[in-house]
Design an enzyme around this catalytic site. Structure first.
Site, short mmCIF file in Angstrom:
data_model
loop_
_atom_site.label_atom_id
_atom_site.label_comp_id
_atom_site.label_asym_id
_atom_site.label_seq_id
_atom_site.Cartn_x
_atom_site.Cartn_y
_atom_site.Cartn_z
N CYS A 1 43.13 25.42 -26.77
CA CYS A 1 43.56 24.83 -25.63
C CYS A 1 43.77 26.10 -24.60
CB CYS A 1 45.10 24.19 -25.68
SG CYS A 1 45.25 22.96 -26.97
N GLY B 1 39.67 23.11 -22.71
CA GLY B 1 40.41 21.67 -23.03
C GLY B 1 40.03 20.66 -21.76
N ASN C 1 49.01 27.67 -27.50
CA ASN C 1 47.31 27.26 -27.72
C ASN C 1 47.26 28.25 -29.41
OD1 ASN C 1 44.55 29.47 -27.16
ND2 ASN C 1 44.59 27.64 -28.17
N GLY C 2 46.86 27.22 -30.37
CA GLY C 2 46.81 27.85 -31.53
C GLY C 2 47.26 26.60 -32.78
N CYS D 1 39.95 36.20 -33.10
CA CYS D 1 39.14 34.93 -33.30
C CYS D 1 37.53 35.39 -32.99
CB CYS D 1 39.28 33.76 -32.73
SG CYS D 1 38.14 32.44 -32.80
N TYR E 1 31.55 31.58 -29.02
CA TYR E 1 31.11 30.45 -28.22
C TYR E 1 32.39 29.95 -27.07
CZ TYR E 1 31.57 25.25 -27.43
OH TYR E 1 31.64 23.84 -26.86
N CYS F 1 38.29 26.14 -39.30
CA CYS F 1 39.06 27.04 -38.85
C CYS F 1 40.52 26.29 -38.88
CB CYS F 1 38.70 27.07 -37.30
SG CYS F 1 39.92 28.11 -36.65
N CYS G 1 38.88 38.08 -37.03
CA CYS G 1 38.88 36.99 -37.98
C CYS G 1 37.34 36.23 -38.00
CB CYS G 1 39.85 35.95 -37.59
SG CYS G 1 39.85 34.49 -38.87
N CYS H 1 35.39 31.44 -40.27
CA CYS H 1 34.36 30.31 -39.98
C CYS H 1 33.11 30.63 -40.50
CB CYS H 1 34.43 29.87 -38.58
SG CYS H 1 34.05 30.89 -37.47
P1 AMP Z 1 26.32 20.13 -33.80
O1 AMP Z 1 25.64 19.19 -33.03
O2 AMP Z 1 27.53 19.68 -34.38
O3 AMP Z 1 25.59 21.11 -34.61
O4 AMP Z 1 26.93 21.28 -32.77
C1 AMP Z 1 26.44 22.42 -32.27
C2 AMP Z 1 26.81 22.88 -30.78
O5 AMP Z 1 28.11 22.34 -30.38
C3 AMP Z 1 26.37 23.80 -30.26
O6 AMP Z 1 25.60 23.80 -29.29
C4 AMP Z 1 27.60 24.57 -29.85
O7 AMP Z 1 27.40 25.30 -28.61
C5 AMP Z 1 28.63 23.55 -29.71
N1 AMP Z 1 29.86 23.79 -30.44
C6 AMP Z 1 30.12 24.83 -31.52
N2 AMP Z 1 31.38 24.67 -31.91
C7 AMP Z 1 31.94 24.01 -31.02
C8 AMP Z 1 33.45 23.51 -30.78
N3 AMP Z 1 34.39 24.06 -31.74
N4 AMP Z 1 33.73 22.53 -30.02
C9 AMP Z 1 32.64 21.87 -29.31
N5 AMP Z 1 31.43 22.36 -29.35
C10 AMP Z 1 31.01 23.24 -30.23
#
Ligand code: AMP
Length: 451
Positions: free
Chosen positions: A9, A35, A109-110, A244, A250, A390, A441, A444
């Site tokens: 968040c 979020g 957040n957390g 993190c 990302y 995570c 950390c 993941c």
């Molecule tokens: P997937 O299709 O499940 O392999 O998701 C990979 C895609 O989701 C990548 O393009 C990432 O940029 C994105 N992504 C990675 N982690 C997250 C997350 N925690 N929440 C939403 N999108 C994510």
């Protein structure tokens, strides 16, 4: 298993500005990427705490009338990340409560890793919960504390919770900001140009409201904001930084500085490292927008291979409800990402994305690019294989859903039907963010959990 509802968040706090709720609104707008499920603001005018929150984007939840109703010089705000299942308005934040010392609102957040134990013991003692949020535990702990002042109750409360938290509290006259001892999630302090202070999950919020970055709220630190005083700092926990690393990979916005560094630069470094350790001959480097853009730029600059826009992203799709058939699911991906056919047809392409979670996105992208005529598709991922869930605030699925926890890189490559697939190594990731120590950390990617 039910997900916790404070993950990924954004929080913000504005103290000592006559347009506090409006500045909170703009800050939340800058933090919308953290979020999109719900948004809320609480303001305090010295006599009472007002709260408005609802499901939806910041711009949908608030309008002129609502911001006008959020009167007062102090305000806190929150945007909630979309989680599966419960989308009740009750689970939007800030969480507001009346208790024996008055009124308070909290934005979080957390994740508290001991939330279940705390909740169980509070329920046994007769507490009644209205939401599924970890944050409600903290409200109870604060309300039940024997201390006479809110600040001491907050200290009491946060000493009982474990895990990841960047928190802001608002009382009728004061504001507080707390970060867990590991500093998992970011939280920064800034000065608003015509008076007042701001704390926010990311510094991109400061830029929008014309605030100047002062410093990060330290891991383990409590900041107290009182009228006409400089923020007072109390060390609640001995700091033990474990930021993190996925925020850099990302989650955070590229124009933010978090954990003392530029997110954009860190991502470009990751792309450059990836190009050094996993080179491949190709006609062009393209990103998976938007997440893969900075790393793809880094990869292209380091390798000298042309950077191109090979995939177009539509930013306006919002939620789509067309899932039932495979055909419809493919259409849904194309609604979001479409190939730039003329650019990629007949070409060998390096596609850079930040991570693979379930593998669905990569598989669909490779298929889409091949259908658009790409000769070869080489996937390059600017982080190591995501092998472990995570527990500190990033929304990752259970281990059995994480493709890299269950398949080798070669098998994933076959699954996504790419001509080659390569990830950044853990060492190269740490080198990218300039760390040879253990300030981050990486659970993941490594399964090495801290708490
Ligand atoms: P997937 O299709 O499940 O392999 O998701 C990979 C895609 O989701 C990548 O393009 C990432 O940029 C994105 N992504 C990675 N982690 C997250 C997350 N925690 N929440 C939403 N999108 C994510």
């Amino acid at each position: 298993m039910r997900k916790n509802l404070n993950e990924k968040c954004a929080v913000v706090g504005i103290f000592g500005h006559k347009e506090a709720s409006r500045l909170a609104y703009f800050s939340l707008h800058a933090l919308q990427h953290r979020g999109q499920e719900a948004a809320g603001i609480s303001s305090a005018d010295g006599k009472t705490v007002h709260t408005i929150k609802d499901k939806g984007l910041v711009t949908h939840v608030f309008n002129e009338d609502k911001l006008a109703a959020l009167s007062g010089n102090n305000a806190i705000g929150h945007t909630r990340y979309s989680t599966a299942g419960n989308d009740s308005i009750l689970d939007a934040q800030p969480v507001f409560a009346r208790y024996d010392l008055g009124e308070m609102a909290i934005a979080h957040n957390g994740n508290f890793t001991n939330a279940k134990e705390i909740r169980r013991s509070l329920i046994k003692k007769g507490a009644i919960f209205q939401t599924f949020m970890d944050t409600e535990n903290l409200i109870h702990l604060i309300a039940k504390s024997n201390q006479d002042h809110l600040v001491d109750r907050i200290i009491d409360g946060v000493k009982k919770v474990e895990g990841a938290f960047s928190l802001v509290f608002l009382s009728r006259t004061k504001m507080f900001a707390v970060r867990d001892r590991f500093g998992f999630r970011p939280l920064s302090l800034g000065r608003i140009s015509n008076g007042g202070y701001v704390v926010a999950s990311e510094t991109c919020a400061f830029d929008l409201i014309g605030a100047k970055f002062i410093r990060d709220v330290e891991p383990g630190e409590l900041l107290i904001f009182e009228k006409d005083k400089a923020p007072k700092s109390i060390k609640i926990f001995e700091p033990s930084p474990k930021h993190c690393i996925f925020e850099y990979v990302y989650f955070a916005r590229p124009d933010s500085h978090i954990f003392g560094k530029s997110v954009y630069q860190m991502r470009k470094n990751m792309g450059a490292e990836l190009s050094k350790i996993k080179p491949v001959a190709a006609d062009m480097v393209i990103p998976v927008p938007d997440g893969g853009v900075p790393a793809a730029i880094g990869y292209a600059q380091q390798s000298g291979i042309a950077y191109e826009m090979g995939i177009m992203r539509n930013h306006y799709i919002g939620r789509t409800f067309i899932e039932p058939t495979q055909e419809m699911r493919d259409l849904k991906v194309k609604m979001k990402l479409s190939p730039m056919t003329e650019t990629i047809s007949g070409k060998s392409i390096i596609v850079v994305d930040d991570s693979i979670v379930r593998g669905t996105t990569s598989r669909r992208i490779v298929k889409m690019l091949k259908e658009a005529g790409a000769k070869e598709v080489h996937m390059r991922i600017s982080s190591p294989p995501t092998t472990d869930p995570c527990f500190y605030g990033v929304d990752t699925p259970q281990k059995d859903k994480l493709i890299a926890a269950n398949m080798s890189v070669d098998d994933i490559c076959s699954f996504i039907e790419a001509d080659s697939l390569a990830y950044l190594s853990e060492e190269a990731l740490l080198a990218s963010v300039g760390a040879d120590d253990d300030r981050y950390c990486t659970a993941c990617f490594t399964g090495k959990y801290i708490v």
